[in-house]
Design a protein around this motif. Structure first.
Motif, short mmCIF file in Angstrom:
data_model
loop_
_atom_site.label_atom_id
_atom_site.label_comp_id
_atom_site.label_asym_id
_atom_site.label_seq_id
_atom_site.Cartn_x
_atom_site.Cartn_y
_atom_site.Cartn_z
N GLY A 86 24.74 46.74 61.25
CA GLY A 86 25.96 46.53 60.33
C GLY A 86 25.22 45.59 59.24
O GLY A 86 23.82 45.15 59.31
N PRO A 87 25.83 45.34 57.96
CA PRO A 87 25.22 44.64 57.07
C PRO A 87 24.65 43.21 57.47
O PRO A 87 23.77 42.64 56.69
N GLU A 88 25.37 42.52 58.34
CA GLU A 88 25.10 41.36 58.84
C GLU A 88 23.38 41.32 59.57
O GLU A 88 22.83 40.33 59.56
N GLN A 108 20.94 66.21 56.90
CA GLN A 108 19.42 66.82 56.48
C GLN A 108 18.40 66.24 57.19
O GLN A 108 17.30 66.82 57.41
N TYR A 109 18.64 64.95 58.09
CA TYR A 109 17.57 64.61 58.90
C TYR A 109 17.87 64.54 60.32
O TYR A 109 18.20 63.39 60.61
N PRO A 110 18.53 65.52 60.76
CA PRO A 110 18.82 65.27 62.25
C PRO A 110 17.86 64.88 63.16
O PRO A 110 16.84 65.20 63.25
N GLY A 111 18.21 63.62 64.10
CA GLY A 111 17.34 63.15 65.02
C GLY A 111 16.34 62.27 64.53
O GLY A 111 15.57 61.63 65.14
N GLN A 112 16.67 62.11 62.98
CA GLN A 112 15.64 61.22 62.32
C GLN A 112 16.16 59.99 61.76
O GLN A 112 15.79 58.89 61.63
N LEU A 113 17.40 60.19 61.22
CA LEU A 113 18.25 59.09 60.37
C LEU A 113 19.52 59.25 61.02
O LEU A 113 20.10 60.46 61.40
N LYS A 114 20.32 58.25 60.92
CA LYS A 114 21.61 58.21 61.46
C LYS A 114 22.80 57.23 60.59
O LYS A 114 22.01 56.29 59.76
N LEU A 115 23.84 57.51 60.70
CA LEU A 115 24.92 56.56 59.89
C LEU A 115 25.26 55.56 61.01
O LEU A 115 25.66 55.83 61.90
N VAL A 116 25.15 54.16 60.46
CA VAL A 116 25.64 53.37 61.27
C VAL A 116 27.02 53.32 61.77
O VAL A 116 27.47 52.86 62.70
N GLY A 117 27.75 53.69 60.98
CA GLY A 117 29.31 53.81 61.10
C GLY A 117 30.24 52.80 61.11
O GLY A 117 31.20 52.68 61.86
N LYS A 118 29.82 51.70 60.38
CA LYS A 118 30.65 50.46 60.37
C LYS A 118 30.87 49.96 58.90
O LYS A 118 30.19 49.32 58.15
N GLY A 119 31.83 50.98 58.24
CA GLY A 119 32.12 50.75 57.04
C GLY A 119 32.54 49.36 56.60
O GLY A 119 33.48 48.91 57.28
N PHE A 120 32.27 48.63 55.51
CA PHE A 120 32.62 47.51 55.38
C PHE A 120 33.30 47.10 53.75
O PHE A 120 33.25 46.09 53.35
#
Length: 310
Positions: free
Chosen positions: A178-180, A243-255
């Protein structure tokens, strides 16, 4: 007096506006690629339906003779979009354009009386948006353009047509949760965006900020290990993650909440009202949800409820 055809959402507004004027106012993710292609069909169908009913309105002058409604009456519009955002605004290899922002832009133009063939899409980077509206390079912008008080001092906003949430894109296996957790890390965002500065000001004062001209450049830097994370809105990052499966991911904690608006000339009240009417119609007739599902649904992004206009 010369008469021209205008879209149904603006016919009444034209009359009102004229009255006021008279008074003086890459592995490019096959899922995303196929989705964006499908989106074109959705938008085309929706806008075609929306524009089937047109109204006759005068082609007289708006305020200063340069309002959006009057420009649309000429049958052409210059619309600013991003060219490099999968699922939102993307120029395809064949030169065509696809994405949710493209669909919204096309729908609005149709409601203003402008056919798809009369649209000229112009690449408008984040740092160029206000200036592009002010100097007339574009007539309006649909480009993941967050409504802020500072920007409202320079341009009018219609909408919001979408509410996104700021998030982080990181490498698979990253310890950033997350951003912290950005202290001591390198965070990338694009010039002209306030996203990275928000992380520094609110969550991690010692984060190192790195700016590039486009999100694509940021994502390439992340994939190459030059930065630790990219920050912007979740719907944008979701397209890149695909576009980058298995390489990049969304953290998924919108702030944060980011209200996307359609930017147009400061003081153009009639044009703003006309665009708002078009967005509302797109939501009400189901075209908004269909376009979102077609463009970003395949990436796993959960389609939200529509925003309240105005």
């Amino acid at each position: 007096m010369k008469f021209r055809k205008l879209g149904p959402a603006v016919a009444g507004l034209v009359a009102a506006g004229l009255a006021l004027s008279a008074c003086g106012s890459t592995d490019a993710g096959s899922a995303v690629s196929s989705a964006t292609s499908a989106a074109g069909s959705v938008a085309a169908g929706a806008t075609s339906s929306a524009g089937s009913a047109v109204a006759e309105a005068t082609g007289g002058t708006a305020t200063g003779g340069a309002g959006l409604v009057e420009k649309a009456a000429a049958g052409t519009l210059k619309i600013g979009i991003k060219f490099d955002q999968p699922g939102l605004g993307l120029q395809n290899p064949d030169g065509s354009f696809s994405g949710f922002d493209v669909d919204v832009a096309t729908y609005v133009a149709k409601e203003l009386g402008v056919e798809e063939s009369g649209i000229e899409f112009i690449q408008t980077k984040s740092s160029e948006r206000e200036a592009s509206i002010e100097n007339g390079t574009v007539d309006y912008i649909v480009a993941t353009y967050s409504i802020t008080d500072a920007r409202k001092e320079k341009v009018n906003f219609a909408g919001p047509y979408f509410v996104a949430h700021q998030d982080l894109l990181v490498a698979e296996g990253s310890d950033i949760t997350g951003p912290e957790a950005m202290s001591g890390k390198i965070l990338c965002s694009v010039a002209g965006s306030t996203s990275a500065q928000k992380v520094k000001d609110t969550y991690a004062a010692d984060v190192a900020l790195q700016e590039y001209g486009t999100y694509t450049e940021c994502v390439e830097a992340l994939a190459g290990g030059a930065v630790d994370a990219v920050t912007t809105d979740d719907v944008i990052l979701a397209g890149y993650a695909a576009q980058y499966p298995g390489q990049l991911k969304l953290v998924g904690k919108g702030f944060s909440d980011e209200n996307y608006g359609i930017g147009l000339t400061k003081g153009d009240t009639a044009g703003t009202d006309a665009v708002n009417a078009a967005i509302k119609k797109m939501i009400d007739d189901g075209s908004w949800a269909a376009a979102l599902e077609a463009n970003v649904g395949p990436s796993g992004y959960v389609i939200p409820t529509p925003p309240t206009i105005g």
